[in-house]
Design a protein around this motif. Sequence first.
Motif, PDB file in Angstrom:
ATOM      1  N   VAL A   5       0.854  -1.193   0.000  1.00 11.91           N
ATOM      2  CA  VAL A   5       0.000   0.000   0.000  1.00 11.91           C
ATOM      3  C   VAL A   5       0.887   1.239   0.000  1.00 11.91           C
ATOM      4  O   VAL A   5       1.817   1.345   0.795  1.00 11.91           O
ATOM      5  N   ASP A  34      -2.199   6.445  -0.810  1.00  8.46           N
ATOM      6  CA  ASP A  34      -3.474   5.738  -0.985  1.00  8.46           C
ATOM      7  C   ASP A  34      -4.451   5.999   0.150  1.00  8.46           C
ATOM      8  O   ASP A  34      -5.643   5.769   0.003  1.00  8.46           O
ATOM      9  N   LYS A  79      -7.475   7.961  -0.761  1.00 11.49           N
ATOM     10  CA  LYS A  79      -8.156   7.643  -2.031  1.00 11.49           C
ATOM     11  C   LYS A  79      -9.204   6.547  -1.848  1.00 11.49           C
ATOM     12  O   LYS A  79      -9.116   5.756  -0.910  1.00 11.49           O
ATOM     13  N   LEU A 119      -8.688   0.016   2.526  1.00  5.81           N
ATOM     14  CA  LEU A 119      -7.320   0.341   2.112  1.00  5.81           C
ATOM     15  C   LEU A 119      -6.488  -0.926   1.944  1.00  5.81           C
ATOM     16  O   LEU A 119      -5.652  -1.029   1.059  1.00  5.81           O
TER      17      LEU A 119
END
Lengths: 536, 299
Positions: A5, A9, A12, A18
């Motif tokens: 990740v 991110d 988003k 996530l």
Amino acid sequence: MAGKVNVRDIGKHPERQLTHIDPQELLPLPPPYDRTNEERPWKEITQEQKEAVVSNLDDTIALGVPKPGTREEEERLVELFLSGLRKLLTRENNWTFLQPLLLSLEHCTRCQTCNDACPIYEASGRNDVYRPTYRSEVWRRIVAKYIRPGGKFHGVFTQGDIELNWTTVSRLMELSYRCTLCRRCAQTCPIGVDNGLITHELRKVFSQEMGIAPKEIHEQGSMLQLKVGSSTGMNPLVVRDNIDFIDEDITEKTGITIKTPWDKEGAEVLLIHNAGEILAWPENPGAFAILLEAAGISWTLSSDVAAYDGINYGLWYDDFQLARVAHKHAEAARKLKVKKIVIGECGHAHKALAVVADRILQGDLNVRRESAMTLLEDIVFSGKIDFAPSKNDFPVTLHDPCNMVRLMGVVEPQRRILRYLAPQFREMTPHGVNNYCCGGGSGFAIMSPFNFRDWRLSISGRKKLRQVLDAFADCPGPEVKKYLCAPCSNCKGQLRDLFQYYRVWEKSGILYGGLAELIVNAMVDIKGPFIEWEFR
Amino acid sequence: MTALHILAYVSVSVFIIAVAVRAIRLATTPVHLRWELYPVAHEKDRMSYGGSYFEDKDWWTTPRKKSLFGELKVTVPEILLLRGVWEHNRPLWLWSFPMHFGLYLVIGFAILVLVVAIFGPHNGIGAIAAQAGRIVGPIGYVLGTCGTVGLFGHRLFSRKTRGFTPPVAYVNILFLLTLFATGLYVFISIPDPMRGFSAFGRELLTFTAGAAPASAAVVHLAVVLSFMMYVPFTHMTHFFTKYFTYHAVRWNDEPNLRGSKLEAAIRRQLTYPVSWSAAHVKADGRKNWADIATDTEVE
């Protein structure tokens, strides 16, 4: 690769989680716990729950913060978060931790050395979101871009870009409760940067500015303690009744008459237990009573509100709650004119009252505070009690509560006792100040909302479970009864849940318990065994 | 006086002032609550296993045994050999150590240059310094070049650091690489760089200007001086802030004793006004820290 990740991110795709946890990637356990198909399925989070509360970080929920109904509400919360971050960086609002915070804000070299020290990151199969540096990196980028002057250009260049929106804030909120504050990561940082501190400070922003904290540690924790007297809900009358029951039980069991003294003015020792012991493990306060009486020590408990419960959950999330509870403890000691407070078998109570609150307690509220480990050591080696170590002739290992050991330096007294009274004592690897957290630190042991219990037992407690099993690798089966000595109430809570979850008692015959019980078990004057080999 | 001379005076001044400002800012932050982490290096007799004075019964009645030697035993290998990185991140140490040690040698070389500038290259201490510089300098530049190239690759290709490295970290490494590589080129391309560098050093110390050094040396000096100006504004200030992270936080186990200076400092801080917004804090911007910390009423 699972768990890959990017830092950016976090802000988003609010509609997606996530990251996900892949059971195949988790840290392997030794036999007979090594079959991944036997990993217990996690309690399912319902669609209704997902729609109602913030649930887009990983596969669990620690806080259960309601989703804002409107865009305006989201923006208001983001603004509140930013206002909290600004206060965190001011002398007036955060003198308590400003210097260490600035040092950790400005000097991380992003070498990622700390990652491998984290038992959660390791146990998760090295999921990026659980790196000690992930949440710190998000925080640094937000401060650089949105708090510092010229941040939109300078901050993005020096720290990296990040988008601040409700998705970022809400995920960060949850993420601040995926770290046990064990500070093992800080121990390995070559610069001295402390990701545990950053987690602690983020929790403060959420609590002190936004009024958001897990209900188990705030409403049902520090607030209940200040209001009623204990996070267990026991008021002074109830706690006295319960101690009376314990006295009767212990007297009946051992043949030694025990009458716990209350509010004895001028006593040498004001003993403050974690009140959870009184309800869940009454043999621990019972064992303390036996030892203090047998050693002829003048001691007392206090029935003042909050002073019969050593817990201080503010340590994990809120400086003011920490200070308030510490004041209540100190006031009780001042009122009784005791020589010192002795903190019972509770790690975070040790750190809160002896270490972190030390500089808050001023003048005559600065009553001397001492660990129960040193008192127990003094009693054991005083010559006032006869011991037969052969009564403890079973395999014993020791869990080091982070707050008492790595964060306070009380390492050897409990070991000297065990080397003397437990012939089959063996250390875990690693141990002492390099120990691993039980996985229940920073409030996790008492937090089980939604499926958080599954997370803390499968992930945050996994490394400790493996360590315990490895310590008894020479006698793995249930036919040999073994004792895990854990001189901390919160750790015991986590170990109880962990052992239940993996059926450790049935599969490996390991019982957990405190230190005082093990000492009393070796007393010559106690005819039968004090430790009852039954898993509770 | 050339532009290089002016750059030298400016960069040294900026470096000293910026480092001093940053150090003073850190040193004058309020006394914080205790947040130590064991082992604490000055714990005499207990450092080996991480114990503290809390292990003593009635610890406040026992004189504290603090050991400066204990602190040195930790700090010297940490500074010189990067022991922490060696223990916890060996693949990084492989590059970080040569880079850091190369930098130490280059700093050593700069000091030797100044010694030669002061005493002259032909006699006594100046001659020894010149000879030492001819050995220390090239080794430093070679180590530094290798280290920074390795670090750049490590940042770029290691799964650990890729994605967690901000743009400025690459810039910093490239800046350092330029510094080391231009220095190395000076030693390769110029017969006795010590002569030119020490002449320039003497000019700086005597506020005079002479013949310009060789162009490779000018480029290198410009890079070094620019780097000096840049460092205080980056996280590379850890070369001195590490003192605070260790001594002011990690090893700060000073107990709050009644009547102490520490107690007085905290008492002042308890008068700071608080403005946190959450309802349970009960702050209004006027109530101070002590008012709030002792308000234990819960509705």
